[in-house]
Design a protein around this motif. Structure first.
Motif, PDB file in Angstrom:
ATOM      1  N   LEU A 116      -0.148  -7.007   7.218  1.00 37.58           N
ATOM      2  CA  LEU A 116      -0.995  -6.154   6.389  1.00 37.58           C
ATOM      3  C   LEU A 116      -1.249  -4.756   6.973  1.00 37.58           C
ATOM      4  CD1 LEU A 116      -3.452  -8.841   4.954  1.00 37.58           C
ATOM      5  CD2 LEU A 116      -1.443  -7.808   3.862  1.00 37.58           C
TER       6      LEU A 116
ATOM      7  N   LEU B 168       2.048   1.807   2.447  1.00 31.65           N
ATOM      8  CA  LEU B 168       1.441   2.145   1.163  1.00 31.65           C
ATOM      9  C   LEU B 168       0.674   3.461   1.206  1.00 31.65           C
ATOM     10  CD1 LEU B 168       0.543  -1.423   0.002  1.00 31.65           C
ATOM     11  CD2 LEU B 168       1.790   0.260  -1.367  1.00 31.65           C
ATOM     12  N   ALA B 169       0.103   3.785   2.359  1.00 33.47           N
ATOM     13  CA  ALA B 169      -0.580   5.079   2.482  1.00 33.47           C
ATOM     14  C   ALA B 169       0.421   6.211   2.253  1.00 33.47           C
ATOM     15  CB  ALA B 169      -1.246   5.200   3.851  1.00 33.47           C
TER      16      ALA B 169
ATOM     17  N   ASN C  16      -0.046  -1.597   4.995  1.00 32.41           N
ATOM     18  CA  ASN C  16      -1.069  -0.610   4.635  1.00 32.41           C
ATOM     19  C   ASN C  16      -0.580   0.812   4.939  1.00 32.41           C
ATOM     20  OD1 ASN C  16      -4.228  -0.500   4.002  1.00 32.41           O
ATOM     21  ND2 ASN C  16      -3.805   1.031   5.576  1.00 32.41           N
TER      22      ASN C  16
ATOM     23  N   ARG D  64      -9.571  10.317   6.341  1.00 30.23           N
ATOM     24  CA  ARG D  64      -8.914   9.028   6.550  1.00 30.23           C
ATOM     25  C   ARG D  64      -9.671   7.900   5.860  1.00 30.23           C
ATOM     26  NH1 ARG D  64      -4.487   8.735   6.238  1.00 30.23           N
ATOM     27  NH2 ARG D  64      -4.569   6.716   5.251  1.00 30.23           N
TER      28      ARG D  64
ATOM     29  N   LEU E 223      -8.082   4.893  -9.085  1.00 36.57           N
ATOM     30  CA  LEU E 223      -8.276   5.994  -8.139  1.00 36.57           C
ATOM     31  C   LEU E 223      -7.173   7.033  -8.185  1.00 36.57           C
ATOM     32  CD1 LEU E 223      -9.636   3.985  -5.086  1.00 36.57           C
ATOM     33  CD2 LEU E 223     -10.882   5.720  -6.384  1.00 36.57           C
ATOM     34  N   ILE E 224      -5.935   6.607  -8.461  1.00 36.68           N
ATOM     35  CA  ILE E 224      -4.889   7.624  -8.483  1.00 36.68           C
ATOM     36  C   ILE E 224      -4.309   7.830  -9.880  1.00 36.68           C
ATOM     37  CG2 ILE E 224      -4.355   7.186  -6.049  1.00 36.68           C
ATOM     38  CD1 ILE E 224      -1.912   5.788  -6.742  1.00 36.68           C
TER      39      ILE E 224
ATOM     40  N   ASN F 172      -7.282  -4.783   4.780  1.00 35.58           N
ATOM     41  CA  ASN F 172      -5.838  -4.754   5.017  1.00 35.58           C
ATOM     42  C   ASN F 172      -5.458  -4.066   6.324  1.00 35.58           C
ATOM     43  OD1 ASN F 172      -4.902  -6.166   2.685  1.00 35.58           O
ATOM     44  ND2 ASN F 172      -5.496  -4.388   1.470  1.00 35.58           N
ATOM     45  N   VAL F 173      -5.991  -2.898   6.567  1.00 37.66           N
ATOM     46  CA  VAL F 173      -5.580  -2.135   7.755  1.00 37.66           C
ATOM     47  C   VAL F 173      -6.185  -2.718   9.027  1.00 37.66           C
ATOM     48  CG1 VAL F 173      -7.425  -0.392   7.788  1.00 37.66           C
ATOM     49  CG2 VAL F 173      -5.131   0.209   8.565  1.00 37.66           C
TER      50      VAL F 173
ATOM     51  N   ILE G   3      -8.557   3.552  -0.833  1.00 37.37           N
ATOM     52  CA  ILE G   3      -7.650   3.237  -1.938  1.00 37.37           C
ATOM     53  C   ILE G   3      -6.990   1.878  -1.712  1.00 37.37           C
ATOM     54  CG2 ILE G   3      -5.594   4.013  -3.203  1.00 37.37           C
ATOM     55  CD1 ILE G   3      -6.199   6.827  -2.190  1.00 37.37           C
ATOM     56  N   LEU G   4      -6.718   1.570  -0.458  1.00 37.89           N
ATOM     57  CA  LEU G   4      -5.942   0.371  -0.131  1.00 37.89           C
ATOM     58  C   LEU G   4      -6.766  -0.754   0.488  1.00 37.89           C
ATOM     59  CD1 LEU G   4      -2.893   2.258   1.390  1.00 37.89           C
ATOM     60  CD2 LEU G   4      -2.957   1.110  -0.830  1.00 37.89           C
TER      61      LEU G   4
ATOM     62  N   ILE H 205      -0.400  -6.367  -1.053  1.00 38.59           N
ATOM     63  CA  ILE H 205      -1.485  -5.374  -1.174  1.00 38.59           C
ATOM     64  C   ILE H 205      -1.424  -4.684  -2.538  1.00 38.59           C
ATOM     65  CG2 ILE H 205      -2.527  -3.263  -0.235  1.00 38.59           C
ATOM     66  CD1 ILE H 205      -1.591  -4.047   2.514  1.00 38.59           C
TER      67      ILE H 205
ATOM     68  N   VAL I  83       1.189   6.302  -1.508  1.00 39.70           N
ATOM     69  CA  VAL I  83       0.088   6.948  -2.235  1.00 39.70           C
ATOM     70  C   VAL I  83       0.147   8.460  -2.050  1.00 39.70           C
ATOM     71  CG1 VAL I  83      -2.435   7.244  -2.298  1.00 39.70           C
ATOM     72  CG2 VAL I  83      -1.440   4.943  -2.227  1.00 39.70           C
TER      73      VAL I  83
ATOM     74  N   ARG J 265      -7.954  14.877  -1.659  1.00 42.47           N
ATOM     75  CA  ARG J 265      -8.074  13.920  -2.762  1.00 42.47           C
ATOM     76  C   ARG J 265      -9.002  14.469  -3.843  1.00 42.47           C
ATOM     77  NH1 ARG J 265      -9.126   8.984  -3.542  1.00 42.47           N
ATOM     78  NH2 ARG J 265      -7.261   9.055  -4.808  1.00 42.47           N
TER      79      ARG J 265
ATOM     80  N   GLU K  14      -3.089  -6.997  -4.873  1.00 40.67           N
ATOM     81  CA  GLU K  14      -4.534  -7.094  -4.622  1.00 40.67           C
ATOM     82  C   GLU K  14      -5.265  -5.832  -5.088  1.00 40.67           C
ATOM     83  OE1 GLU K  14      -5.604  -7.097  -0.432  1.00 40.67           O
ATOM     84  OE2 GLU K  14      -7.545  -6.282  -1.063  1.00 40.67           O
ATOM     85  N   ARG K  15      -4.667  -4.649  -4.864  1.00 43.53           N
ATOM     86  CA  ARG K  15      -5.371  -3.388  -5.126  1.00 43.53           C
ATOM     87  C   ARG K  15      -4.938  -2.741  -6.438  1.00 43.53           C
ATOM     88  NH1 ARG K  15      -9.836  -2.872  -2.276  1.00 43.53           N
ATOM     89  NH2 ARG K  15      -9.741  -0.603  -2.462  1.00 43.53           N
TER      90      ARG K  15
ATOM     91  N   GLU L 108      -8.201   5.419   3.151  1.00 42.98           N
ATOM     92  CA  GLU L 108      -8.106   3.967   3.316  1.00 42.98           C
ATOM     93  C   GLU L 108      -8.839   3.218   2.208  1.00 42.98           C
ATOM     94  OE1 GLU L 108      -6.020   2.643   5.170  1.00 42.98           O
ATOM     95  OE2 GLU L 108      -5.591   4.185   6.675  1.00 42.98           O
TER      96      GLU L 108
ATOM     97  N   LEU M 154      -5.987   1.061  -7.467  1.00 40.78           N
ATOM     98  CA  LEU M 154      -4.930   2.066  -7.439  1.00 40.78           C
ATOM     99  C   LEU M 154      -4.859   2.799  -8.776  1.00 40.78           C
ATOM    100  CD1 LEU M 154      -2.218   0.124  -5.440  1.00 40.78           C
ATOM    101  CD2 LEU M 154      -3.115   2.375  -4.845  1.00 40.78           C
TER     102      LEU M 154
END
Lengths: 407, 407
Positions: free
Chosen positions: B302, B309-310, B306, A139, B30-31, A288-289, A145-146, B19, B313, A321, B22-23, A143, B27
Motif C-alpha cells: 500500500l 497513485l500520487a 500510494n 503533502r 476531489l479531482i 494507505n501510505v 486524496i488517497l 486503493i 493524481v 490544488r 477503495e478511494r 495524501e 477521487l
C-alpha cells in the motif's frame, strides 16, 4: 512577469526579498516567469531597513496595493490578527491570490477564508503558517486524496523545543533557557504565545482540521504550556530515562476525536525525543501510505521565507490544488475521555504536604519524590480527573506541573 | 475518465487496483475525474489472482495497450530492467504519460528517459522508485527552484534496515535476520540487490543526480553492502554505544562530490539511528530551507502503491512540474578523497593474526578486540588507503568488515 504585493517587511518579509534576489536566474529559467515584488506595505515608511529597496516600492496605503493591476498575488506577513484578516479578505475580494504565514489569522478564520477563496476561484495558501520550513500542508492535502488520515502529531514550536532541549542537555533552569532563546532570536520579547502553547495550538487547529476533514476549533483543544517546568522536573524525568517535549496531537477515535497540546514524556529512543533544539516535526498516519514523518527548521528567516516562496511558485506554475481543502465532517470532541499515565509534581509548604500526599496516593503508580516536591507517575487515568482532584485539594495552578506519558 | 494501462500485477500493481477501488468516490469528488484501469499487462493470463478483475482487462500483448486510445497514462510496475525500459520508451514515443516504480530502469536510463519525456511534453514520474511511501522526489524537485542543495543522505532500503535492526535489537545473526525478513515479505528470495547495497545505490543515483543537478552515475558511487556483518561486529559497535545503518550519501564538496553507500556507525541519539525496522528515511540540505528530514515506510504494497497513485493524481490534475528536472552541471568525483574514521574487523586464522595486527596498528586509534577477531577504530583515513592496506596483506574480502563512523 508576476507581480507581488508584500504586506509587512519584518524577518520573514526580508527573507522573501533576499531569496527572490538570490534565485532570480533559476526562477526565471525554471518557471519561465519573473516574480517581482511591486509594492511593500509597511507601517512606517521612514524606518531604516537592512536591505536595499527600489525607490517608491514602499507604501503605508493598502489601497495602493489592492488597486495596482500589476499585482496578482498578495503575500501577507504582518503577523497581526485583525489587520491580517482584513488584508486577506480584501485581497480575495479584489480577485488576488493570497499567500500568508499568519497562523493566528488562518486558525481563527480558516473556514471563512477557505470558502471565500474557493468561491472566487483563487489561491489561499499558508504553508509557512505551520512548521516553518517543513513542507507539510501541501503533502497533507495531497495524501488526503488517497488516504483516510486518522492521526497528526507534532513538535510545532521551536521556542519551546529549544527551551526544553537546553534545560535537558545543559541543565539550565526555565528562565535561563528562555533568556538564551530570546537572545538567539527564537523567542519573542513577550514569549507568552510560545511558552503557554498558543502557537502550537493554532498550528494543531490547522493541521487537525485538514487531517480529519472536519472543524477542530481552537476551543476544542486541551492546552497546557511549559512555563511551569523546573529543573527538579527535568531531573525526575531524566531519572526514569525519559525526555520531555511539547507535543500537539489530534487523533480520531471510534466516535469522535481528541485534540491536545501538552508537555509530553517519552522514551529517549522514541522519534520525537530526538527532534532537538530549533527543529519542528510533524507526523501523520494515513490508512494507505502509513506513517509519514517530517522534520525541519520550524522558524527563522530563510526557512519560513522558503515556505512562503514555495506557495508563490505553486501559484505561478498553477500546480496548487484547487477547491476548498476543508471537509464537512461533524466530529465529536472526546477530550473528557483522554486517558494516560501522567507525571505529576506538586510543590507545597511542608505543612500541607502530608494531606496532599495521602490524597494522591490513590492515583499513584510510582512515587518519584516525596520531599520538598511530591512527584509521582500516575496510573492510567483521565486527565480531567487529575485536574478535579487538584482543584478539590485547592492546589494553585502555579504549584503543580503535569505531563502526559506516551509509549 | 482517465484511462490507465497497468504493466505488471505483482504486489504493488495489486495495491494500485485496491486503493483505486477503495478511494473511488473521494477521487471522483476531489479531482472531478474518474481514474480507471483499462488494461493490465501480465506474463501469464491464466494465473490465479488474489483480486477480482473485470473481464478482458488482462492482456499479454503490450501493443493492445499502446494502441488503446482510451489509455493516456502507462503505469510501469514490471520490476524488469530491460522490458521496463522498452515499455517506458515505447509509451513516451506513443504520446502517453508514464509513471513507474522501477528504480533499476530510472537509475540506468535516467538522462535519456527524462529528456525524451521533456521533448515530447509528457510526464515521466517515478516517486515510488525511491523511498517507497515517502513523498520525497516531488518535494526535492520543488525545493530545487528555491535552493542550492548540497547534501542528500538516506536509509533507502527497508530490508537492510530490518536486518540490521533485528540483529541489533534481538541479537539475531545475519542469516536468521535475513530469513525473518524474507518470511515477512520484506526481502526477496534472492536478496542480493538489497543486502549488497545495489538497491540503495540505484536510489542514491536518482536522488543525487536530482539534488546536485548533474549526472552522478551508478559507477560513481562507492559501494559496500551489509552481508558480511556478524554478531561480533554488532557487539563491538554496541560496546561503544553506537548503532549501525546502511547509509547512502551524496555530498557536494568545494570542487566536486562524494557518493557512497556504506554500513555506517553513529551515536544512538543521532537521527538515523532511530529510523527503525522497515522505515526508510531521506535527509537533504538546502541553502535556504535548511535541513529537511523525511521518513516513512520504504516498501510494501500500500505505501508504494500510494506513491504510484500520487504521481497519477498529479498527472490527472496537471500539478506536476513540467520540463526536464535534470541539470547539466559537470561534477568531479572525489571519492578517492573520502576520509573518515572507520570500524574495521578482520577475521583470520590465528597464525596470521600477529602479522596483520602489526600492520594495522599504524592506522588504529582504538583497539576493540585482538582475539579471534581483530577489531579497531581507525584514525581519520582515506577509505581507499584501508582497502589498499588490506589488499597488500592479501586479506580476502570475506574476512573483513568495514563501516564508516559519522559524528
Amino acid at each position: 512577469m508576476v507581480g507581488i504585493g508584500l504586506l509587512g517587511l519584518g524577518t520573514v518579509g526580508t527573507g522573501v526579498v533576499e531569496i527572490l534576489e538570490e534565485r532570480q536566474e533559476e526562477l526565471k529559467f525554471l518557471i519561465g516567469e519573473e516574480i517581482k515584488i511591486k509594492k511593500i506595505l509597511v507601517k512606517n515608511i521612514d524606518k531604516k531597513r537592512e536591505i536595499q529597496l527600489e525607490e517608491n516600492i514602499i507604501t503605508s496605503d493598502y489601497n495602493e496595493i489592492l488597486n495596482c493591476e500589476d499585482i496578482s498575488i498578495i503575500v501577507e506577513l504582518t503577523g497581526d490578527l485583525d489587520q491580517g484578516y482584513k488584508y486577506i479578505k480584501d485581497a480575495l475580494n479584489s480577485g488576488k491570490d493570497v499567500v500568508t504565514a499568519n497562523k493566528a489569522v488562518v486558525s481563527k478564520h480558516f473556514e471563512e477564508l477557505s470558502s471565500l477563496a474557493a468561491e472566487k476561484d483563487l489561491a489561499f495558501l499558508y504553508e509557512a503558517s505551520v512548521g516553518g520550513g517543513i513542507p507539510i500542508l501541501k503533502r497533507l492535502k495531497g495524501e488526503l486524496i488517497l488516504n483516510k488520515i486518522t492521526e497528526v502529531q507534532g513538535i510545532l514550536n521551536g521556542t519551546c523545543n529549544y527551551i526544553l532541549s537546553s534545560m535537558f542537555n545543559k541543565g539550565l533552569d526555565y528562565n535561563e533557557a528562555l533568556k538564551i532563546a530570546q537572545d538567539m532570536g527564537y523567542a519573542e520579547a513577550d514569549p507568552t504565545a510560545d511558552v503557554e502553547g498558543y502557537d502550537t495550538l493554532r498550528k494543531l487547529r490547522i493541521l487537525g482540521t485538514l487531517a480529519l476533514q472536519g472543524k477542530i476549533d481552537e476551543s476544542d483543544i486541551l492546552l497546557e504550556g511549559i512555563s511551569k517546568i523546573t529543573p527538579f522536573d527535568i531531573e525526575q524525568i531524566k531519572s526514569i530515562d525519559f525526555i520531555i517535549k511539547l507535543i500537539g496531537e489530534v487523533k480520531e477515535l471510534e466516535d469522535g476525536f481528541i485534540a491536545v497540546v501538552q508537555p509530553t514524556i517519552m522514551k529517549e529512543s522514541s522519534y520525537f525525543a530526538n527532534v532537538d533544539m530549533a527543529f519542528n516535526s510533524i507526523v501523520f498516519l494515513g490508512n494507505n501510505v502509513g506513517e509519514l514523518k517530517f522534520s525541519g527548521l520550524g522558524a527563522g528567516k530563510l526557512p519560513t521565507a522558503n515556505a512562503v516562496l514555495a506557495d508563490i511558485v505553486d501559484i505561478v506554475e498553477d500546480t496548487y490544488r484547487k477547491g476548498n481543502p476543508l471537509g464537512e465532517r461533524k466530529l465529536n470532541n472526546l477530550n473528557e475521555k483522554l486517558k494516560a499515565e501522567y507525571y505529576l509534581r506538586i510543590s507545597l509548604p511542608e505543612e500541607q504536604e502530608g494531606k496532599v500526599f495521602k490524597a494522591i496516593k490513590n492515583i499513584s503508580k510510582k512515587l518519584l519524590s516525596e520531599k520538598e516536591n511530591i512527584a509521582i507517575i500516575t496510573n492510567e487515568i483521565e486527565y480531567l480527573e487529575i485536574i478535579k482532584l487538584l482543584s478539590s485539594l485547592e492546589i494553585d495552578k502555579n504549584n503543580y506541573f503535569i505531563a502526559r506519558i506516551i509509549k
